[in-house]
Design an enzyme around this catalytic site. Structure first.
Site, PDB file in Angstrom:
ATOM      1  N   ILE A 141       0.828  -1.209   0.000  1.00  0.00           N
ATOM      2  CA  ILE A 141       0.000   0.000   0.000  1.00  0.00           C
ATOM      3  C   ILE A 141       0.858   1.252   0.000  1.00  0.00           C
ATOM      4  CG2 ILE A 141      -2.068  -0.991   1.015  1.00  0.00           C
ATOM      5  CD1 ILE A 141      -1.088  -0.103   3.750  1.00  0.00           C
ATOM      6  N   GLY A 166       7.828   3.724   2.573  1.00  0.00           N
ATOM      7  CA  GLY A 166       8.292   4.854   3.388  1.00  0.00           C
ATOM      8  C   GLY A 166       9.801   4.792   3.429  1.00  0.00           C
ATOM      9  N   GLY A 167      10.434   5.418   2.452  1.00  0.00           N
ATOM     10  CA  GLY A 167      11.901   5.433   2.483  1.00  0.00           C
ATOM     11  C   GLY A 167      12.452   4.025   2.336  1.00  0.00           C
ATOM     12  N   PHE A 168      13.087   3.512   3.410  1.00  0.00           N
ATOM     13  CA  PHE A 168      13.754   2.209   3.306  1.00  0.00           C
ATOM     14  C   PHE A 168      12.811   1.076   3.699  1.00  0.00           C
ATOM     15  CE2 PHE A 168      13.813   2.419   7.829  1.00  0.00           C
ATOM     16  CZ  PHE A 168      14.028   3.748   8.122  1.00  0.00           C
ATOM     17  N   ALA A 169      11.505   1.347   3.671  1.00  0.00           N
ATOM     18  CA  ALA A 169      10.563   0.303   4.081  1.00  0.00           C
ATOM     19  C   ALA A 169       9.483   0.129   3.033  1.00  0.00           C
ATOM     20  CB  ALA A 169       9.908   0.706   5.405  1.00  0.00           C
ATOM     21  N   LYS A 170       8.883  -1.080   3.054  1.00  0.00           N
ATOM     22  CA  LYS A 170       7.713  -1.341   2.221  1.00  0.00           C
ATOM     23  C   LYS A 170       6.539  -1.509   3.181  1.00  0.00           C
ATOM     24  CE  LYS A 170       8.401  -4.573  -0.866  1.00  0.00           C
ATOM     25  NZ  LYS A 170       8.462  -5.892  -1.535  1.00  0.00           N
ATOM     26  N   VAL A 171       5.385  -0.985   2.838  1.00  0.00           N
ATOM     27  CA  VAL A 171       4.226  -1.105   3.725  1.00  0.00           C
ATOM     28  C   VAL A 171       3.153  -1.914   3.005  1.00  0.00           C
ATOM     29  CG1 VAL A 171       2.492   0.134   5.078  1.00  0.00           C
ATOM     30  CG2 VAL A 171       4.762   1.130   4.772  1.00  0.00           C
ATOM     31  N   LYS A 181       4.766  -2.829   8.138  1.00  0.00           N
ATOM     32  CA  LYS A 181       5.953  -2.112   7.639  1.00  0.00           C
ATOM     33  C   LYS A 181       7.105  -3.106   7.651  1.00  0.00           C
ATOM     34  CE  LYS A 181       8.869   1.930   8.506  1.00  0.00           C
ATOM     35  NZ  LYS A 181       9.077   3.141   9.337  1.00  0.00           N
ATOM     36  N   ASP A 190      10.324  15.405  11.356  1.00  0.00           N
ATOM     37  CA  ASP A 190       9.974  15.203   9.931  1.00  0.00           C
ATOM     38  C   ASP A 190       8.470  15.373   9.746  1.00  0.00           C
ATOM     39  OD1 ASP A 190      10.445  12.553   7.434  1.00  0.00           O
ATOM     40  OD2 ASP A 190      10.442  14.754   7.271  1.00  0.00           O
TER      41      ASP A 190
HETATM   42  C1  LIG Z   1       6.268   9.617   3.684  1.00  0.00           C
HETATM   43  N1  LIG Z   1       5.281   8.690   3.108  1.00  0.00           N
HETATM   44  C2  LIG Z   1       5.601   8.409   1.708  1.00  0.00           C
HETATM   45  C3  LIG Z   1       5.213   7.460   3.915  1.00  0.00           C
HETATM   46  C4  LIG Z   1       4.015   6.653   3.468  1.00  0.00           C
HETATM   47  C5  LIG Z   1       4.165   5.216   3.963  1.00  0.00           C
HETATM   48  C6  LIG Z   1       2.933   4.384   3.588  1.00  0.00           C
HETATM   49  C7  LIG Z   1       1.683   5.035   4.119  1.00  0.00           C
HETATM   50  N2  LIG Z   1       0.480   4.285   3.848  1.00  0.00           N
HETATM   51  C8  LIG Z   1       0.092   4.164   2.530  1.00  0.00           C
HETATM   52  O1  LIG Z   1       0.854   4.505   1.591  1.00  0.00           O
HETATM   53  N3  LIG Z   1      -1.141   3.689   2.226  1.00  0.00           N
HETATM   54  C9  LIG Z   1      -2.162   3.646   3.193  1.00  0.00           C
HETATM   55  C10 LIG Z   1      -1.649   3.430   4.573  1.00  0.00           C
HETATM   56  C11 LIG Z   1      -2.513   2.950   5.543  1.00  0.00           C
HETATM   57  N4  LIG Z   1      -2.121   2.743   6.789  1.00  0.00           N
HETATM   58  C12 LIG Z   1      -0.841   3.012   7.142  1.00  0.00           C
HETATM   59  C13 LIG Z   1      -0.481   2.788   8.478  1.00  0.00           C
HETATM   60  C14 LIG Z   1       0.784   3.014   8.905  1.00  0.00           C
HETATM   61  C15 LIG Z   1       1.751   3.480   8.009  1.00  0.00           C
HETATM   62  C16 LIG Z   1       3.101   3.763   8.497  1.00  0.00           C
HETATM   63  C17 LIG Z   1       3.302   3.942   9.885  1.00  0.00           C
HETATM   64  C18 LIG Z   1       4.575   4.222  10.355  1.00  0.00           C
HETATM   65 CL1  LIG Z   1       4.826   4.465  12.048  1.00  0.00          CL
HETATM   66  C19 LIG Z   1       5.646   4.335   9.484  1.00  0.00           C
HETATM   67  O2  LIG Z   1       6.905   4.625   9.939  1.00  0.00           O
HETATM   68  C20 LIG Z   1       5.426   4.163   8.094  1.00  0.00           C
HETATM   69 CL2  LIG Z   1       6.737   4.310   6.995  1.00  0.00          CL
HETATM   70  C21 LIG Z   1       4.161   3.879   7.597  1.00  0.00           C
HETATM   71  C22 LIG Z   1       1.429   3.713   6.688  1.00  0.00           C
HETATM   72  C23 LIG Z   1       0.124   3.495   6.223  1.00  0.00           C
HETATM   73  C24 LIG Z   1      -0.316   3.742   4.879  1.00  0.00           C
HETATM   74  C25 LIG Z   1       1.534   6.478   3.663  1.00  0.00           C
HETATM   75  C26 LIG Z   1       2.765   7.291   4.034  1.00  0.00           C
END
Ligand SMILES: CN(C)C[C@H]1CC[C@H](N2C(=O)NCc3cnc4ccc(-c5cc(Cl)c(O)c(Cl)c5)cc4c32)CC1
Length: 340
Positions: free
Chosen positions: A17, A20-25, A40, A132
Site C-alpha cells: 500500500i 516509506g523510504g527504506f521500508a515497504k508497507v 511495515k 519530519d
Molecule cells: C512519507 N510517506 C511516503 C510514507 C508513506 C508510507 C505508507 C503510508 N500508507 C500508505 O501509503 N497507504 C495507506 C496506509 C494505511 N495505513 C498506514 C499505516 C501506517 C503506516 C506507516 C506507519 C509508520 Cl509508524 C511508518 O513509519 C510508516 Cl513508513 C508507515 C502507513 C500506512 C499507509 C503512507 C505514508
C-alpha cells in the site's frame, strides 16, 4: 522459503500500500480478529546505516500511545527482516486529502490542526521531537482522525528536549532555517516551524516555501518571506507568522499553541496533550475472550499480556480493544491457531 513465512497463520499479507523510504508497507489482516493492519517491512541488509532509525522508531512508537499517533501492535524480528504491525489508516495521507479539495475551509483545518498539535505536544511532553512533520506523514483513519507516522527521524535527546540537536535531517521544504543552516537547534522549535508549514498547506493547498532549485528554496526559507495568500483570514495569517519566525527564539511555543485563540475558535477546551485512553488497561471482556480461546485462566492470560512484549498476544488484545471501542463484537476467529 515462502515470503514472509514468519507471518503465516498470524497475518494474511495482502497488497503493497505504500513505501516509506527504506521500508515497504503492506496491507494485512490479523487472522484472529480479522482486523486490517499495516505491515511495515524492512530488509536488514538494505537498511545500512539506517538501522539505528528502526530502533529509534520502535522505542518511540512503544513509548508514545496517543489517539493521534499511529499505534504499534507487534514487532517481529528475523535474521533478515523487521516487521512492524501497525494501525491501518484507511483514509490515506493528509497530503492527498488536501490536494483533492485544493485547500480546506478554516473550520476543517482547525479540527485537523488541533489533532496534530495534540500529538506533537504529547511527543514534546515525553521529550521527543519528530523532526519530519509533513502532510505525507499525517494519515487519516476510517473515522477521519489524524494519525502521525514515521518516527524514524525523531529524537529523544538524553538530557531532555531543551538540549541542542545537531543532525540535519527531514525534508528541506519543511525544514526550519536553523536546521538548513546546520546550526545547533532545539527539536521542539523545528517541529513548530514544520507545524507552521503544515497549517499553511491545510489552509492554502500550497507550500509557503517551494522551489525546484534547492538553493533558491533555501534562500526563501532563510528570508522567512512567503506569500500571504488571500484565502487566509487575519487571525490565520498572524498564527502562521508566529510559527514561521526565522529566529527560533521568536517562534510560538507548543504550550502557547494549545490555547491559542485561533485553535480555540468554536471550541470550549484548549487542545489536550494527554493520551485519552488508558494505556495497557485491563479490560475484562477482551481478557476473557482471549483466555477462553487459549484455554487458560484469566489470571494466566493477563500475566502473559501484562509484560507488553509487542508479541502476537499484545496485537490480539489491542485489536480486540479497538473493536470494542468501535462497538464491534469482541470475538476471535480461526481456531486453527489454538494450540500455538
Ligand atoms: C512519507 N510517506 C511516503 C510514507 C508513506 C508510507 C505508507 C503510508 N500508507 C500508505 O501509503 N497507504 C495507506 C496506509 C494505511 N495505513 C498506514 C499505516 C501506517 C503506516 C506507516 C506507519 C509508520 Cl509508524 C511508518 O513509519 C510508516 Cl513508513 C508507515 C502507513 C500506512 C499507509 C503512507 C505514508
Amino acid at each position: 522459503m515462502a515470503r514472509y513465512s514468519v507471518l503465516k497463520g498470524f497475518y494474511d499479507v495482502e497488497q503493497t500500500i505504500g513505501s516509506g523510504g527504506f521500508a515497504k508497507v503492506k496491507l494485512g489482516t490479523h487472522c484472529l480478529t480479522k482486523e486490517k493492519v499495516a505491515i511495515k517491512i524492512m530488509e536488514k541488509s538494505r537498511l545500512g546505516d539506517d538501522l539505528p532509525r528502526v530502533k529509534i522508531e520502535l522505542e518511540a512508537l512503544k513509548n508514545l500511545p496517543h489517539q493521534n499517533i499511529c499505534k504499534l501492535y507487534q514487532v517481529i524480528e528475523t535474521e533478515s527482516h523487521y516487521y512492524l504491525i501497525l494501525e491501518y489508516c484507511s483514509g490515506g495521507e493528509l497530503f492527498d486529502h488536501i490536494v483533492e479539495r485544493n485547500r480546506l475551509e478554516e473550520k476543517q483545518a482547525r479540527v485537523f490542526f488541533r489533532q496534530i498539535v495534540s500529538a506533537v505536544a504529547f511527543l514534546h511532553d515525553k521529550g521527543y521531537a519528530h523532526r519530519d512533520l509533513k502532510p505525507e506523514n499525517v494519515l487519516l483513519d476510517k473515522e477521519k482522525n489524524l494519525k502521525l507516522i514515521d518516527f524514524g527521524l525523531c529524537a529523544k535527546p538524553q538530557p531532555g528536549l531543551d538540549s541542542f540537536l545537531y543532525t540535519s535531517c527531514g525534508s528541506p521544504t519543511y525544514a526550519a532555517p536553523e536546521l538548513i543552516l546546520g546550526q545547533k537547534y532545539l527539536g521542539s522549535e523545528v517541529d513548530i516551524w514544520s507545524l507552521g508549514i503544515l497549517l499553511y498547506a491545510l489552509l492554502c493547498g500550497v507550500l509557503p516555501f517551494d522551489d525546484e532549485n534547492i538553493d533558491s528554496l533555501y534562500r526563501k526559507i532563510l528570508s522567512g518571506r512567503y506569500e500571504e495568500s488571500s484565502c487566509l483570514s487575519l487571525e490565520s495569517k498572524r498564527l502562521i507568522r508566529s510559527m514561521l519566525q526565522v529566529d527560533p527564539k521568536k517562534r510560538i511555543t507548543i504550550d502557547d499553541l494549545l490555547s491559542h485563540p485561533w485553535l480555540m475558535k468554536g471550541f470550549k477546551e484548549p487542545v489536550t496533550k494527554l493520551c485519552l485512553h488508558k494505556v495497557h488497561e485491563k479490560d475484562p471482556s477482551c481478557l476473557s475472550v482471549m483466555a477462553e480461546y487459549y484455554r487458560v485462566s484469566v489470571d494466566v492470560m493477563w500475566s502473559k499480556l501484562n509484560s507488553w512484549t509487542y508479541d502476537y498476544n499484545t496485537a490480539t488484545y489491542m485489536l480486540l480493544l479497538s473493536k470494542k471501542q468501535r462497538g464491534l463484537p469482541i470475538k476471535l476467529y480461526n481456531f486453527a491457531l489454538r494450540d500455538k
